[in-house]
Design a protein around this motif. Structure first.
Motif, PDB file in Angstrom:
ATOM      1  N   LYS A   8       7.138   5.028  -5.894  1.00  0.00           N
ATOM      2  CA  LYS A   8       8.050   4.337  -4.979  1.00  0.00           C
ATOM      3  C   LYS A   8       7.771   4.727  -3.534  1.00  0.00           C
ATOM      4  O   LYS A   8       7.743   3.880  -2.641  1.00  0.00           O
ATOM      5  CB  LYS A   8       9.503   4.684  -5.312  1.00  0.00           C
ATOM      6  CG  LYS A   8      10.059   4.066  -6.568  1.00  0.00           C
ATOM      7  CD  LYS A   8      11.506   4.518  -6.757  1.00  0.00           C
ATOM      8  CE  LYS A   8      12.116   4.000  -8.031  1.00  0.00           C
ATOM      9  NZ  LYS A   8      13.507   4.506  -8.199  1.00  0.00           N
ATOM     10  N   LEU A   9       7.594   6.030  -3.320  1.00  0.00           N
ATOM     11  CA  LEU A   9       7.449   6.556  -1.969  1.00  0.00           C
ATOM     12  C   LEU A   9       6.117   6.178  -1.336  1.00  0.00           C
ATOM     13  O   LEU A   9       6.066   5.867  -0.137  1.00  0.00           O
ATOM     14  CB  LEU A   9       7.593   8.085  -2.018  1.00  0.00           C
ATOM     15  CG  LEU A   9       7.672   8.824  -0.689  1.00  0.00           C
ATOM     16  CD1 LEU A   9       8.913   8.408   0.092  1.00  0.00           C
ATOM     17  CD2 LEU A   9       7.672  10.328  -0.932  1.00  0.00           C
ATOM     18  N   LEU A  10       5.042   6.185  -2.119  1.00  0.00           N
ATOM     19  CA  LEU A  10       3.712   6.010  -1.549  1.00  0.00           C
ATOM     20  C   LEU A  10       3.195   4.569  -1.572  1.00  0.00           C
ATOM     21  O   LEU A  10       2.264   4.255  -0.837  1.00  0.00           O
ATOM     22  CB  LEU A  10       2.713   6.911  -2.274  1.00  0.00           C
ATOM     23  CG  LEU A  10       2.936   8.415  -2.134  1.00  0.00           C
ATOM     24  CD1 LEU A  10       1.765   9.177  -2.735  1.00  0.00           C
ATOM     25  CD2 LEU A  10       3.126   8.820  -0.673  1.00  0.00           C
ATOM     26  N   THR A  11       3.779   3.712  -2.402  1.00  0.00           N
ATOM     27  CA  THR A  11       3.299   2.328  -2.452  1.00  0.00           C
ATOM     28  C   THR A  11       3.378   1.634  -1.097  1.00  0.00           C
ATOM     29  O   THR A  11       2.405   0.997  -0.667  1.00  0.00           O
ATOM     30  CB  THR A  11       4.065   1.524  -3.519  1.00  0.00           C
ATOM     31  OG1 THR A  11       3.751   2.061  -4.808  1.00  0.00           O
ATOM     32  CG2 THR A  11       3.666   0.057  -3.487  1.00  0.00           C
ATOM     33  N   PRO A  12       4.490   1.733  -0.352  1.00  0.00           N
ATOM     34  CA  PRO A  12       4.507   1.110   0.984  1.00  0.00           C
ATOM     35  C   PRO A  12       3.466   1.704   1.930  1.00  0.00           C
ATOM     36  O   PRO A  12       2.880   0.992   2.741  1.00  0.00           O
ATOM     37  CB  PRO A  12       5.931   1.404   1.490  1.00  0.00           C
ATOM     38  CG  PRO A  12       6.741   1.608   0.257  1.00  0.00           C
ATOM     39  CD  PRO A  12       5.813   2.286  -0.702  1.00  0.00           C
ATOM     40  N   MET A  13       3.227   3.000   1.807  1.00  0.00           N
ATOM     41  CA  MET A  13       2.223   3.642   2.645  1.00  0.00           C
ATOM     42  C   MET A  13       0.834   3.105   2.327  1.00  0.00           C
ATOM     43  O   MET A  13       0.044   2.802   3.229  1.00  0.00           O
ATOM     44  CB  MET A  13       2.248   5.157   2.433  1.00  0.00           C
ATOM     45  CG  MET A  13       1.256   5.921   3.286  1.00  0.00           C
ATOM     46  SD  MET A  13       1.385   7.726   3.085  1.00  0.00           S
ATOM     47  CE  MET A  13       0.571   7.928   1.513  1.00  0.00           C
ATOM     48  N   THR A  14       0.543   2.979   1.047  1.00  0.00           N
ATOM     49  CA  THR A  14      -0.768   2.481   0.644  1.00  0.00           C
ATOM     50  C   THR A  14      -0.978   1.050   1.119  1.00  0.00           C
ATOM     51  O   THR A  14      -2.047   0.700   1.634  1.00  0.00           O
ATOM     52  CB  THR A  14      -0.917   2.555  -0.886  1.00  0.00           C
ATOM     53  OG1 THR A  14      -0.694   3.906  -1.315  1.00  0.00           O
ATOM     54  CG2 THR A  14      -2.311   2.127  -1.314  1.00  0.00           C
TER      55      THR A  14
END
Length: 208
Positions: A106-112
């Motif tokens: 959840k946390l890293l998907t937007p970053m990726t």
């Protein structure tokens, strides 16, 4: 009480090591793409200080493959991993000690989606450097907190038998540190739960 300095020395050594240790800089990473064996060798070498036991592994091929299956890590290009892959793996390494794979996803998907292999200047190196640049200051703050906590632990059982003091101080220290970690972990989970994350790619594809 006579053996307590051994515990205090461990704390002081840890705090000094933590404050002196520099995080992996984006500039430390190779600017060429790496095969998986090269990735694991680099990570195991640069993060070796965080091992508890010498035989512990920081990153393995199986871990990388599982991250890819969980959509935490974008697929490599012709079996080679970029600098952005490496930066993402460092984030995953730190988060996995605290968070579930679901929360990390959840946390890293937007970053990726936003920063991975981005070419407008706000890329993964830009993001990573801004966050990790705060680590030395954070290490100093944590060191100060640990020293205050150790003073509290020292005074919990002032009237206990001398033979029990070392164990009781160790128990108190571990209990107070565990309480600190537990409450901060709960806060992290509440922060993640409160954020309106974009739907993941699988959900988006199902709607099409």
């Amino acid at each position: 009480m006579e053996n307590f300095p051994s515990i205090q020395n461990i704390l002081n050594d840890f705090i000094n090591h933590m404050e002196e240790r520099q995080p992996i800089s984006a500039s430390d990473l190779p600017n060429i793409d790496l095969y998986m064996d090269q990735v694991t060798t680099f990570m195991n070498s640069h993060l070796e200080h965080s091992k508890r036991y010498p035989e512990d592994k920081i990153l393995t091929k199986t871990m990388i493959n599982n991250y890819a299956k969980s959509r935490l890590l974008p697929p490599p290009d012709k079996k080679k991993y970029s600098k952005d892959h490496m930066l993402l793996l460092i984030f995953i390494y730190y988060f996995k000690n605290i968070l579930s794979i679901t929360d990390i996803q959840k946390l890293l998907t937007p970053m990726t989606r936003r920063y991975f292999q981005n070419e407008d200047g706000t890329d993964m190196s830009w993001l990573y450097s801004h966050i990790m640049g705060q680590e030395p200051l954070q290490a100093k703050r944590i060191g100060e907190d640990i020293r205050r906590l150790s003073e509290d632990a020292l005074n919990i059982f002032p009237d206990a038998d001398a033979g029990d003091q070392e164990y009781l101080q160790l128990l108190s220290m571990v209990a107070l540190l565990s309480c600190d970690v537990y409450m901060k972990k709960q806060l992290i989970e509440k922060l993640i739960d409160s954020f309106d994350f974009p739907e993941n790619e699988t959900d988006e594809k199902k709607k099409r």
